[in-house]
Scaffold this motif. Structure first.
Motif, PDB file in Angstrom:
ATOM      1  N   SER A 117     -29.058 -20.947  14.994  1.00 56.08           N
ATOM      2  CA  SER A 117     -29.609 -19.905  14.128  1.00 56.08           C
ATOM      3  C   SER A 117     -29.009 -18.568  14.537  1.00 56.08           C
ATOM      4  O   SER A 117     -28.015 -18.521  15.287  1.00 56.08           O
ATOM      5  N   THR A 118     -29.571 -17.503  14.050  1.00 57.65           N
ATOM      6  CA  THR A 118     -28.880 -16.214  14.150  1.00 57.65           C
ATOM      7  C   THR A 118     -29.862 -15.056  14.263  1.00 57.65           C
ATOM      8  O   THR A 118     -30.992 -15.135  13.737  1.00 57.65           O
ATOM      9  N   ALA A 119     -29.402 -13.985  14.879  1.00 54.81           N
ATOM     10  CA  ALA A 119     -30.190 -12.756  14.924  1.00 54.81           C
ATOM     11  C   ALA A 119     -30.400 -12.195  13.523  1.00 54.81           C
ATOM     12  O   ALA A 119     -31.284 -11.352  13.326  1.00 54.81           O
ATOM     13  N   PHE A 171     -27.022 -13.875  19.103  1.00 52.24           N
ATOM     14  CA  PHE A 171     -26.664 -12.504  18.751  1.00 52.24           C
ATOM     15  C   PHE A 171     -25.133 -12.513  18.541  1.00 52.24           C
ATOM     16  O   PHE A 171     -24.636 -13.454  17.945  1.00 52.24           O
ATOM     17  N   ASN A 172     -24.387 -11.519  18.955  1.00 51.22           N
ATOM     18  CA  ASN A 172     -22.955 -11.491  18.570  1.00 51.22           C
ATOM     19  C   ASN A 172     -22.111 -12.278  19.553  1.00 51.22           C
ATOM     20  O   ASN A 172     -21.972 -11.885  20.713  1.00 51.22           O
ATOM     21  N   VAL A 173     -21.548 -13.352  19.076  1.00 48.25           N
ATOM     22  CA  VAL A 173     -20.801 -14.268  19.940  1.00 48.25           C
ATOM     23  C   VAL A 173     -19.346 -13.814  19.993  1.00 48.25           C
ATOM     24  O   VAL A 173     -18.755 -13.478  18.958  1.00 48.25           O
ATOM     25  N   THR A 190     -14.013 -11.897  10.614  1.00 48.26           N
ATOM     26  CA  THR A 190     -14.375 -10.498  10.378  1.00 48.26           C
ATOM     27  C   THR A 190     -15.029  -9.888  11.618  1.00 48.26           C
ATOM     28  O   THR A 190     -15.414  -8.728  11.594  1.00 48.26           O
ATOM     29  N   HIS A 191     -15.160 -10.674  12.679  1.00 51.43           N
ATOM     30  CA  HIS A 191     -15.900 -10.196  13.852  1.00 51.43           C
ATOM     31  C   HIS A 191     -15.142  -9.097  14.589  1.00 51.43           C
ATOM     32  O   HIS A 191     -13.930  -9.174  14.765  1.00 51.43           O
ATOM     33  N   LEU A 192     -15.899  -8.116  15.055  1.00 44.45           N
ATOM     34  CA  LEU A 192     -15.316  -6.887  15.605  1.00 44.45           C
ATOM     35  C   LEU A 192     -14.293  -7.140  16.718  1.00 44.45           C
ATOM     36  O   LEU A 192     -13.181  -6.604  16.676  1.00 44.45           O
ATOM     37  N   ILE A 193     -14.663  -7.928  17.724  1.00 41.67           N
ATOM     38  CA  ILE A 193     -13.755  -8.073  18.884  1.00 41.67           C
ATOM     39  C   ILE A 193     -12.485  -8.814  18.473  1.00 41.67           C
ATOM     40  O   ILE A 193     -11.383  -8.499  18.926  1.00 41.67           O
ATOM     41  N   LEU A 207      -8.009  -0.427  12.747  1.00 44.41           N
ATOM     42  CA  LEU A 207      -9.346  -1.021  12.681  1.00 44.41           C
ATOM     43  C   LEU A 207     -10.282  -0.024  12.006  1.00 44.41           C
ATOM     44  O   LEU A 207     -10.305   1.153  12.371  1.00 44.41           O
ATOM     45  N   LYS A 208     -11.014  -0.514  11.036  1.00 41.76           N
ATOM     46  CA  LYS A 208     -11.977   0.351  10.353  1.00 41.76           C
ATOM     47  C   LYS A 208     -13.293   0.343  11.131  1.00 41.76           C
ATOM     48  O   LYS A 208     -13.812  -0.728  11.464  1.00 41.76           O
ATOM     49  N   ILE A 209     -13.823   1.512  11.389  1.00 37.66           N
ATOM     50  CA  ILE A 209     -15.142   1.624  12.026  1.00 37.66           C
ATOM     51  C   ILE A 209     -16.153   1.884  10.909  1.00 37.66           C
ATOM     52  O   ILE A 209     -16.116   2.928  10.253  1.00 37.66           O
ATOM     53  N   ILE A 222     -24.830  -0.605  17.392  1.00 35.80           N
ATOM     54  CA  ILE A 222     -24.939  -1.251  18.711  1.00 35.80           C
ATOM     55  C   ILE A 222     -25.245  -2.742  18.521  1.00 35.80           C
ATOM     56  O   ILE A 222     -26.106  -3.110  17.726  1.00 35.80           O
ATOM     57  N   ARG A 223     -24.487  -3.576  19.263  1.00 42.38           N
ATOM     58  CA  ARG A 223     -24.713  -5.022  19.224  1.00 42.38           C
ATOM     59  C   ARG A 223     -24.730  -5.575  20.646  1.00 42.38           C
ATOM     60  O   ARG A 223     -24.171  -4.978  21.558  1.00 42.38           O
ATOM     61  N   ASP A 224     -25.300  -6.788  20.760  1.00 39.02           N
ATOM     62  CA  ASP A 224     -25.406  -7.491  22.034  1.00 39.02           C
ATOM     63  C   ASP A 224     -24.388  -8.635  21.986  1.00 39.02           C
ATOM     64  O   ASP A 224     -24.597  -9.630  21.289  1.00 39.02           O
ATOM     65  N   ARG A 283     -20.472   3.193   6.027  1.00 40.10           N
ATOM     66  CA  ARG A 283     -21.243   2.056   6.543  1.00 40.10           C
ATOM     67  C   ARG A 283     -20.937   0.791   5.751  1.00 40.10           C
ATOM     68  O   ARG A 283     -20.689   0.872   4.546  1.00 40.10           O
ATOM     69  N   ARG A 284     -20.988  -0.354   6.396  1.00 44.21           N
ATOM     70  CA  ARG A 284     -20.883  -1.645   5.714  1.00 44.21           C
ATOM     71  C   ARG A 284     -22.297  -2.029   5.276  1.00 44.21           C
ATOM     72  O   ARG A 284     -23.223  -1.969   6.098  1.00 44.21           O
ATOM     73  N   PRO A 285     -22.490  -2.431   4.010  1.00 48.84           N
ATOM     74  CA  PRO A 285     -23.858  -2.732   3.570  1.00 48.84           C
ATOM     75  C   PRO A 285     -24.503  -3.816   4.442  1.00 48.84           C
ATOM     76  O   PRO A 285     -23.832  -4.790   4.808  1.00 48.84           O
ATOM     77  N   GLY A 286     -25.773  -3.606   4.741  1.00 46.88           N
ATOM     78  CA  GLY A 286     -26.517  -4.657   5.440  1.00 46.88           C
ATOM     79  C   GLY A 286     -26.407  -4.641   6.949  1.00 46.88           C
ATOM     80  O   GLY A 286     -26.908  -5.549   7.611  1.00 46.88           O
ATOM     81  N   ASP A 287     -25.761  -3.642   7.536  1.00 50.85           N
ATOM     82  CA  ASP A 287     -25.654  -3.590   9.007  1.00 50.85           C
ATOM     83  C   ASP A 287     -26.848  -2.856   9.609  1.00 50.85           C
ATOM     84  O   ASP A 287     -27.049  -1.666   9.346  1.00 50.85           O
ATOM     85  N   PRO A 288     -27.654  -3.524  10.446  1.00 53.63           N
ATOM     86  CA  PRO A 288     -28.685  -2.781  11.174  1.00 53.63           C
ATOM     87  C   PRO A 288     -28.030  -1.886  12.226  1.00 53.63           C
ATOM     88  O   PRO A 288     -26.943  -2.195  12.726  1.00 53.63           O
TER      89      PRO A 288
HETATM   90  O1  LIG Z   1     -13.664  -4.381  11.471  1.00 51.96           O
HETATM   91  C1  LIG Z   1     -14.826  -4.179  11.850  1.00 51.96           C
HETATM   92  C2  LIG Z   1     -15.735  -5.231  12.092  1.00 51.96           C
HETATM   93  C3  LIG Z   1     -17.045  -4.918  12.482  1.00 51.96           C
HETATM   94  N1  LIG Z   1     -17.417  -3.620  12.643  1.00 51.96           N
HETATM   95  C4  LIG Z   1     -18.791  -3.315  13.090  1.00 51.96           C
HETATM   96  O2  LIG Z   1     -19.009  -3.993  14.300  1.00 51.96           O
HETATM   97  C5  LIG Z   1     -20.365  -4.441  14.409  1.00 51.96           C
HETATM   98  C6  LIG Z   1     -20.364  -5.942  14.642  1.00 51.96           C
HETATM   99  O3  LIG Z   1     -19.894  -6.571  13.441  1.00 51.96           O
HETATM  100  P1  LIG Z   1     -19.495  -8.130  13.362  1.00 51.96           P
HETATM  101  O4  LIG Z   1     -18.621  -8.471  14.520  1.00 51.96           O
HETATM  102  O5  LIG Z   1     -18.975  -8.368  11.987  1.00 51.96           O
HETATM  103  O6  LIG Z   1     -20.872  -8.880  13.612  1.00 51.96           O
HETATM  104  P2  LIG Z   1     -22.277  -8.743  12.875  1.00 51.96           P
HETATM  105  O7  LIG Z   1     -22.164  -8.207  11.519  1.00 51.96           O
HETATM  106  O8  LIG Z   1     -23.171  -7.993  13.836  1.00 51.96           O
HETATM  107  O9  LIG Z   1     -22.714 -10.256  12.716  1.00 51.96           O
HETATM  108  C7  LIG Z   1     -22.516 -11.247  13.736  1.00 51.96           C
HETATM  109  O10 LIG Z   1     -23.646 -11.351  14.520  1.00 51.96           O
HETATM  110  C8  LIG Z   1     -24.819 -11.779  13.829  1.00 51.96           C
HETATM  111  C9  LIG Z   1     -25.932 -11.843  14.799  1.00 51.96           C
HETATM  112  O11 LIG Z   1     -26.122 -10.615  15.433  1.00 51.96           O
HETATM  113  C10 LIG Z   1     -24.580 -13.132  13.209  1.00 51.96           C
HETATM  114  O12 LIG Z   1     -25.689 -13.487  12.454  1.00 51.96           O
HETATM  115  C11 LIG Z   1     -23.370 -13.126  12.319  1.00 51.96           C
HETATM  116  O13 LIG Z   1     -23.109 -14.443  11.905  1.00 51.96           O
HETATM  117  C12 LIG Z   1     -22.199 -12.590  13.081  1.00 51.96           C
HETATM  118  O14 LIG Z   1     -21.100 -12.435  12.207  1.00 51.96           O
HETATM  119  C13 LIG Z   1     -21.030  -4.032  13.090  1.00 51.96           C
HETATM  120  O15 LIG Z   1     -21.685  -2.819  13.289  1.00 51.96           O
HETATM  121  C14 LIG Z   1     -19.866  -3.811  12.128  1.00 51.96           C
HETATM  122  O16 LIG Z   1     -20.121  -2.853  11.141  1.00 51.96           O
HETATM  123  C15 LIG Z   1     -16.535  -2.580  12.413  1.00 51.96           C
HETATM  124  O17 LIG Z   1     -16.880  -1.414  12.546  1.00 51.96           O
HETATM  125  N2  LIG Z   1     -15.262  -2.888  12.022  1.00 51.96           N
END
Ligand SMILES: O=c1ccn([C@@H]2O[C@H](COP(=O)(O)OP(=O)(O)O[C@H]3O[C@H](CO)[C@@H](O)[C@H](O)[C@H]3O)[C@@H](O)[C@H]2O)c(=O)[nH]1
Ligand SMILES: NC(=O)c1ccc[n+]([C@@H]2O[C@H](COP(=O)([O-])OP(=O)(O)OC[C@H]3O[C@@H](n4cnc5c(N)ncnc54)[C@H](O)[C@@H]3O)[C@@H](O)[C@H]2O)c1
Length: 325
Positions: A117-119, A171-173, A190-193, A207-209, A222-224, A283-288
């Motif tokens: 499951s997922t955060a 959380f973010n893997v 699409t994951h940030l790292i 890289l787009k922020i 902020i993510r974990d 902002r990307r829609p739906g990002d906490p």
């Molecule tokens: O090119 C990029 C990609 C991401 N982000 C930001 O980086 C953060 C992390 O984004 P991302 O790596 O896409 O992860 P999340 O959107 O946080 O989602 C991940 O983490 C969630 C749990 O926290 C899971 O449910 C999802 O499946 C998983 O994709 C967010 O604030 C994004 O807006 C950027 O600024 N630029």
């Protein structure tokens, strides 16, 4: 040793968990349709059976033949923005297919079920760190498709107590196998790292922020971030927990430590030694703004101990893997 069915074991997290299971002597059969996974990620002695979750006859025949002791269910669709434009794909692949799989697990008397499951089930939490009892309020079809699956699992356990479960809310893997054998290979990830690693390697211009006006210390989200190998180990512990007859439950998987997007970008720049370009965009829609796990329940119940909770180690392993692709 117990024999385990790993759905989605050719994908990112499933392949690392398969490696962790095999290294501890479990026999593993991976079931995967290779839609985003890769056959090369399934390392022997694990076996790969190519098939789709929707092929229930095939899956049922596999279960009858192999007599599994447990199922680790990773297979699913995982891209949040895609779930908003194509929700039916997410409810079908994540909720319907999971429901069918659970039905088969009950039919074939497979006692242990571990679910990815997922955060995202928490939506936009008002209080962080997030505990397992925090309000559940997913804000996109991806998160809702996973929450519905959680309910199916819990209701099935209530009706069939021999069907026991662990739901792991990741959380973010991030990161890759420290031995460099496997990593995240999804082509359009699409994951940030991963995106930052691709940019450092010159595969993207910049890289787009997404969003710099969040209420955080530098305005970015902020993510974990949890190392995939630590997460894989949590699955092994969860399986041992169920096989020891201990109670079903739900557990957050994270470190309890958050990093901003800019801090992650700086970590990838540091380990890659490349000062790549970034661009601040909307902002990307739906990002906490902030998502941080409280992992105390996992640590106390399963004696889970992070071994790779260093953001530069995570960034370096991801970057080294990316450079091999
Ligand atoms: O090119 C990029 C990609 C991401 N982000 C930001 O980086 C953060 C992390 O984004 P991302 O790596 O896409 O992860 P999340 O959107 O946080 O989602 C991940 O983490 C969630 C749990 O926290 C899971 O449910 C999802 O499946 C998983 O994709 C967010 O604030 C994004 O807006 C950027 O600024 N630029
Ligand atoms: N990556 C993350 O940050 C993250 C965070 C929270 C939860 N999760 C969950 O973890 C699980 C694994 O994610 P991942 O990052 O390894 O993704 P992934 O795309 O690398 O792996 C998913 C695997 O499932 C397979 N698959 C998909 N649909 C299938 C079907 N119908 N039949 C058979 N195989 C199918 C794919 O081919 C792939 O190998 C997913 O359920 C995802 O929702 C991931």
């Amino acid at each position: 040793m117990p024999k385990i069915l790993v759905t989605g074991g050719a994908g990112y997290i499933g392949s690392h968990t398969t490696l962790a299971l095999c290294s501890r002597g479990y026999e593993v059969v991976v079931y995967d349709n290779l839609s985003t996974g890769r056959a090369e990620a399934v390392l022997p002695p694990a076996r790969l059976e190519v098939g789709d979750l929707a092929e229930t006859h095939k899956l049922s025949a596999l279960m009858a033949r192999e007599q599994f002791d447990g199922i680790l269910h990773f297979a699913g669709s995982i891209v949040v923005p895609e779930s908003m434009t194509n929700p039916v794909k997410y409810y079908t692949n994540n909720t319907n297919n999971t429901t069918n799989l659970i039905g088969l697990a009950v039919k074939h008397k497979i006692p242990s079920f571990i679910f990815s499951s997922t955060a995202a089930v928490y939506g936009m939490p008002e209080i962080v760190p997030v505990t397992e009892t925090s309000p559940l309020d997913p804000i996109n079809p991806y998160g809702r498709s996973k929450l519905m699956s959680e309910w199916v699992i819990q209701d099935t356990h209530a009706a069939h107590p021999d069907f026991s479960y662990v739901i792991l809310r990741y959380f973010n893997v991030a990161g890759a196998d420290p031995g460099g054998r496997i990593g995240q290979s999804t082509p359009k990830a699409t994951h940030l790292i991963k995106v930052a690693s691709q940019t450092a390697l010159g595969r993207r211009d910049h890289l787009k922020i997404f969003g710099t006006d969040y209420p955080t210390k530098d305005g970015t989200c902020i993510r974990d971030y949890i190392h995939v190998t630590d997460l894989a180990n949590a699955h092994v512990l969860a399986l041992n927990h169920l096989q020891a007859g201990r109670p079903s439950g739900i557990f957050n998987c994270g470190y309890g430590q958050g990093y901003t997007v800019r801090e992650i970008v700086n970590a990838v720049k540091k380990v890659s030694k490349v000062d790549f370009a970034t661009q601040d965009v909307d902002r990307r829609p739906g990002d906490p703004a902030t998502l941080i796990a409280d992992p105390a329940k996992l640590m106390q119940t399963m004696q889970w101990q992070p071994e790779h909770d260093d953001i530069e180690e995570i960034a370096l392993s991801a970057y080294l893997w990316e450079s091999k692709l």
